[in-house]
Design a protein around this motif. Structure first.
Motif, short mmCIF file in Angstrom:
data_model
loop_
_atom_site.label_atom_id
_atom_site.label_comp_id
_atom_site.label_asym_id
_atom_site.label_seq_id
_atom_site.Cartn_x
_atom_site.Cartn_y
_atom_site.Cartn_z
N GLY A 1 0.87 -1.15 -0.21
CA GLY A 1 0.01 -0.11 0.15
C GLY A 1 0.60 1.55 -0.12
O GLY A 1 2.33 1.06 -0.20
N PRO A 2 0.12 2.40 -0.83
CA PRO A 2 1.24 3.25 -0.20
C PRO A 2 1.07 4.07 1.11
O PRO A 2 0.70 4.38 1.84
N ASP A 3 2.16 5.12 1.26
CA ASP A 3 2.74 5.69 2.43
C ASP A 3 2.43 6.88 2.13
O ASP A 3 2.45 8.12 1.98
N ILE A 4 1.09 8.06 2.46
CA ILE A 4 0.83 8.14 2.72
C ILE A 4 1.18 10.45 2.39
O ILE A 4 1.52 10.99 2.47
N ILE A 5 2.42 10.45 3.95
CA ILE A 5 2.70 11.61 4.80
C ILE A 5 3.40 11.25 3.85
O ILE A 5 3.84 12.92 3.38
N PRO A 6 4.90 11.27 2.57
CA PRO A 6 5.66 11.28 2.47
C PRO A 6 5.10 11.71 1.00
O PRO A 6 5.31 13.03 0.14
N ILE A 7 3.57 11.77 0.57
CA ILE A 7 3.13 11.98 -0.53
C ILE A 7 2.66 13.07 -0.89
O ILE A 7 2.40 14.42 -1.40
N VAL A 8 1.88 13.37 0.71
CA VAL A 8 1.12 14.86 0.98
C VAL A 8 2.41 15.80 0.85
O VAL A 8 2.54 16.99 0.72
N ALA A 9 3.12 15.31 2.04
CA ALA A 9 4.56 16.40 2.77
C ALA A 9 5.17 16.51 1.01
O ALA A 9 5.80 17.51 0.65
N GLY A 10 5.31 15.85 0.07
CA GLY A 10 5.96 15.89 -1.58
C GLY A 10 5.00 17.08 -2.18
O GLY A 10 5.53 17.71 -3.20
N VAL A 11 3.59 17.06 -1.98
CA VAL A 11 2.55 17.42 -2.77
C VAL A 11 2.84 18.92 -2.51
O VAL A 11 2.86 19.77 -3.39
N VAL A 12 2.89 18.90 -0.54
CA VAL A 12 2.39 20.42 -0.13
C VAL A 12 4.05 21.15 -1.15
O VAL A 12 4.28 22.41 -1.22
N ALA A 13 4.92 21.01 -0.46
CA ALA A 13 6.38 21.22 -0.92
C ALA A 13 6.54 22.19 -3.03
O ALA A 13 6.92 22.44 -2.70
N GLY A 14 6.14 20.27 -3.06
CA GLY A 14 6.09 20.84 -4.59
C GLY A 14 4.97 22.07 -5.10
O GLY A 14 5.35 22.81 -5.49
N ILE A 15 3.97 21.77 -4.08
CA ILE A 15 2.98 23.61 -4.61
C ILE A 15 4.26 24.86 -4.37
O ILE A 15 4.43 25.74 -5.23
N VAL A 16 4.67 25.07 -2.64
CA VAL A 16 5.76 25.78 -2.78
C VAL A 16 6.50 25.86 -3.15
O VAL A 16 6.95 27.30 -3.68
#
Length: 800
Positions: free
Chosen positions: A728-743
């Protein structure tokens, strides 16, 4: 001795004419002598016994008088023309000169019947006379008989309409839907006993002939056209006398479709010809109307669809549908000709004008066939059928079955209006009307005597008709004096000897005695396996009483044949003249090859599954990728993995669609589990082909296995015992990566905007400076200008 006739003071032409009248064609002229060739033939035959003499020529006779030969004369001089033998002193009653004969065994007169008379069964109508003969043939002597043929009036007719139902024939189908009653009405003018049937064809149901996508298999037509699924051949209606039923069933038919232009009509013709019971053919005139607007596939074209098995010429209709189109190739033209002829079917090709040349060439290869030009919508089909029938029925062509070796048949036809033809044209008569009677003179001649002199049977029949003449042939191979046994007869029919008697020097010269003991004028006397006694070989005896030499020249024996398994002729035959004569169901030079195909029969009732040949009771697969006792398995074929997926899944992991019936359906292979993929067998390590498979289950888990048939013909599966399931996918790195990407993207956009603004401002300022430098200002003072600066001097300021 040559027969000579001397003429004096005559012209060459006169001598030739007179000799022909007296002696026929068997003569030659040398100077003033006419020499009869028949006498030459008899003498040159060098016959050693009576049977050999009478086979040399029809005019040869054998003098069996023991005292006939003079001193120094060879035994072969007993053979001569009868007239010459009498002149040389042989009594006429001592000359063997058997003649052939003929007997009529069945001679039912041809039927004289008019339309409207009492109705007869087809088997009670006779159009050919006689029906059965027995001929006794002597070599070189023809036996002739007359065969009558008369076209019977009101003769029954069966007509089967075979139609192409590909999409281009859509408008034609509409016109054919009313064909039954209309054709019945027209044919009633010819016969009161008429039956009609209907069949249709499209194409083989494999690529590239049709599209095999699910949607196209349901409806092969484009747009909003409603078409039926493609098929090879359907027997829609067996032969019936109900024209309305024909209209009803044909009216329910729908057009189908295919991809290529040539159609699979040959498959349909073959099934119509050989499926007599399903079609309903009677022993009457049989007409097959083949209607199409396209060409045809023939033998070899099946390779395009991966079909290489030749057409077997057998009926394969199940529920009136041809079911083996994907197994067997199209038939060849020669194969069709044979089957149409065997089943007495006359073919009418109703084709469009575009394909006339093609079918005209085909007509030339198929006896008793006709070609008619079909209009674009088949509106003229009735007139076409009537014209073609009249054309076919007005010509009679005789054909005979396969002739024994050395037998020839000559035909002379006596047709209407006194027309007489010989040779190949002597087999046929044209422009025959109903009620006309024609005669064929048939001459049968044998050259020599068939092996063992057994009787043979041949048949002669008119093409397209079921009636035939059966002729039993008997051959004169020996003389009458042989019937009671030579040794007990005082007559000289065949040279013989015994230990109690010696040869007379008056009968045979010593040189001739040795010559008659040499095979093919060779040097070995009695093949070095016997002694020449009185001109006849006496073979040596062997120590083993079961072993013996035999043959006229002791050239044969029964112990020098091929062996198999240290047994003479493999224990499945007998040795005759150094050649094995095998028992039934065995063949080969040593009778070691079984002809029993039962061990090669697959579960689908095909020999080696149609993928090989049965040789000596074992399947030899034509494609090396197939294996097994009946070429049933293909470990490396693309479909193997899918085929065994469910069984591997249920046996290895207890899952899948077959988990509830796994033990019943999936026990056909040996399962071997391994720990990881590296433990699976590799192709280079195995001595037999194997297939690596990777399949996914309902939970998106992958499992890995190999499938193979080992050297013991056992099916073997190696499977990795653990499933390869995705985590199954690891949610926290995914969310952090998305936010960091947006910033980061936002900052990057701001920096880019700021950079663009700086560049823009600098460009505008540079432009301003340039315009300022280029401007020319007026330096004059404004008269009304007053400076805003007022200078006041402090009187008290002293500058300090």
């Amino acid at each position: 001795m040559l027969r000579k006739v001397r003429f004096f003071s005559t012209t060459s032409h006169f001598k030739t004419r007179l000799a022909y009248i007296l002696y026929g064609p068997d003569f030659i002229i040398l100077s003033d002598d006419i020499i009869l060739l028949s006498a030459c033939i008899c003498i040159n035959a060098n016959a050693k016994y009576c049977g050999e003499c009478i086979q040399a020529g029809a005019k040869c006779g054998w003098c069996k008088d023991p005292g006939f030969l003079k001193q120094g004369e060879t035994v072969s001089t007993r053979c001569d023309e009868m007239e010459s033998l009498i002149k040389r002193g042989c009594d006429k009653g001592m000359i063997e000169n058997p003649r052939g004969e003929q007997r009529t065994l069945k001679n039912k007169a041809v039927t004289h019947r008019r339309k409207g008379a009492d109705k007869l069964k087809p088997e009670d109508i006779t159009q050919i006379q006689p029906q059965k003969l027995s001929l006794t043939l002597r070599s070189g002597e023809p036996q002739s008989f007359d065969l009558k043929f008369k076209r019977a009036e009101d003769y029954p007719i069966d007509l089967y309409y075979l139609m192409d139902l590909s999409y281009s024939m859509k408008d034609d189908l509409e016109n054919v839907k009313n064909l039954g009653t209309s054709l019945m009405l027209e044919m009633s003018k010819i016969t009161s006993d008429f039956k009609i049937g209907f069949g249709s064809f499209v194409e083989k149901t494999v690529m590239p002939y049709i599209s095999t996508t699910p949607a196209k298999l349901l409806n092969p037509c484009t747009g909003d056209q409603n078409c039926t699924s493609p098929f090879s051949y359907k027997n829609v209606l067996r032969l019936t006398s109900d024209g309305k039923k024909f209209n009803t069933l044909v009216g329910q038919q729908h057009i189908s479709g295919n991809l290529d232009s040539p159609e699979g009509g040959f498959d349909a013709i073959m099934q119509v010809a050989v499926c007599g019971e399903q079609i309903g053919w009677r022993n009457v005139t049989r007409l097959l109307v083949f209607s199409t607007d396209a060409g045809f596939h023939f033998a070899g074209d099946g390779k395009l669809g991966g079909i290489v098995l030749p057409n077997d010429g057998k009926c394969h209709l199940e529920n009136n549908v041809y079911t083996m189109s994907h197994y067997y190739d199209y038939p060849s033209i020669a194969h069709l000709v044979q089957k149409l002829s065997d089943n007495n079917i006359q073919t009418i090709f109703a084709v469009t004008e575009e394909f006339q040349p093609v079918y005209q060439e085909l007509k030339n290869l198929i006896p008793k066939s006709a070609v008619g030009t079909l209009s674009a919508n088949s509106s003229n089909v009735i007139n076409l059928i009537i014209d073609a029938y009249n054309s076919l029925s007005s010509e009679v062509i005789l054909e005979n079955s396969k002739l024994p070796e050395g037998l020839t048949i000559a035909y002379i036809s006596r047709c209407k209006n006194g027309v007489v033809s010989e040779g190949e044209n002597g087999r046929k008569c044209s422009n025959i009307s109903i009620g006309d009677e024609v005669t064929f003179s048939i001459s049968v001649t044998s050259k020599g005597c068939p092996k063992k002199g057994k009787s043979e049977t041949i048949k002669i029949k008119p093409l397209g008709f079921t009636e035939e003449v059966e002729i039993t042939l008997n051959f004169i191979c020996e003389c009458e004096c042989h019937k009671d046994g030579v040794k007990n007869s005082p007559l000289f029919c065949r040279p013989f000897h015994s230990q109690q008697c010696e040869c007379s020097s008056n009968d045979v010269a010593t040189e001739d005695m040795d010559r008659t003991c040499r095979k093919d004028n060779g040097t070995d006397i009695c093949s070095n396996n016997g002694d020449c006694v009185c001109g006849t070989c006496e073979c040596k005896k062997r120590d083993n009483p079961e072993e013996r030499y035999s043959g006229q020249y002791c050239e044969c024996d029964n112990f020098n044949c091929d062996r198999s398994g240290n047994k003479l002729c493999g224990g499945h035959g007998r040795c005759e003249c150094r050649v094995c004569v095998c028992d039934p169901m065995w063949t080969g030079s040593a009778c070691d090859c079984s002809l029993d195909n039962s061990t090669c029969m697959a579960s689908n009732k095909q020999i080696c599954n149609g993928r090989g040949t049965c040789e000596c009771g074992m399947c030899k697969c034509t494609d090396p990728k197939f294996q097994g006792p009946t070429c049933e398995t293909c470990p490396t074929c693309p479909g193997v993995c899918i085929e065994h997926k469910e069984c591997v899944q249920c046996r290895a992991f207890g899952t899948g669609e077959k988990k509830d019936k796994c033990e019943k359906d999936c026990s056909y292979f040996n399962l071997i589990k391994v720990k990881d993929r590296d433990k699976l067998p590799q192709p280079n390590d195995a001595s037999y082909p194997l297939m690596h498979c990777k399949e996914r289950d309902a939970n998106d888990c992958w499992f890995y296995y190999t499938y193979a048939v080992n050297n013991n013909t056992e099916k073997e599966v190696h499977v990795v015992d653990t499933l390869d399931c995705p985590t199954g996918p690891d949610i926290i790195p995914i969310v952090a990566g998305v936010v960091a990407g947006i910033v980061l993207i936002g900052l990057a956009l701001l920096l880019i905007w700021k950079l663009l603004m700086i560049i823009h401002d600098r460009r505008e300022f540079a432009k301003f400076e340039k315009e300022k430098m280029n401007a020319k200002w007026d330096t004059g003072e404004n008269p009304i200008y007053k400076s805003a600066v007022t200078t006041v001097v402090n009187p008290k300021y002293e500058g300090k």
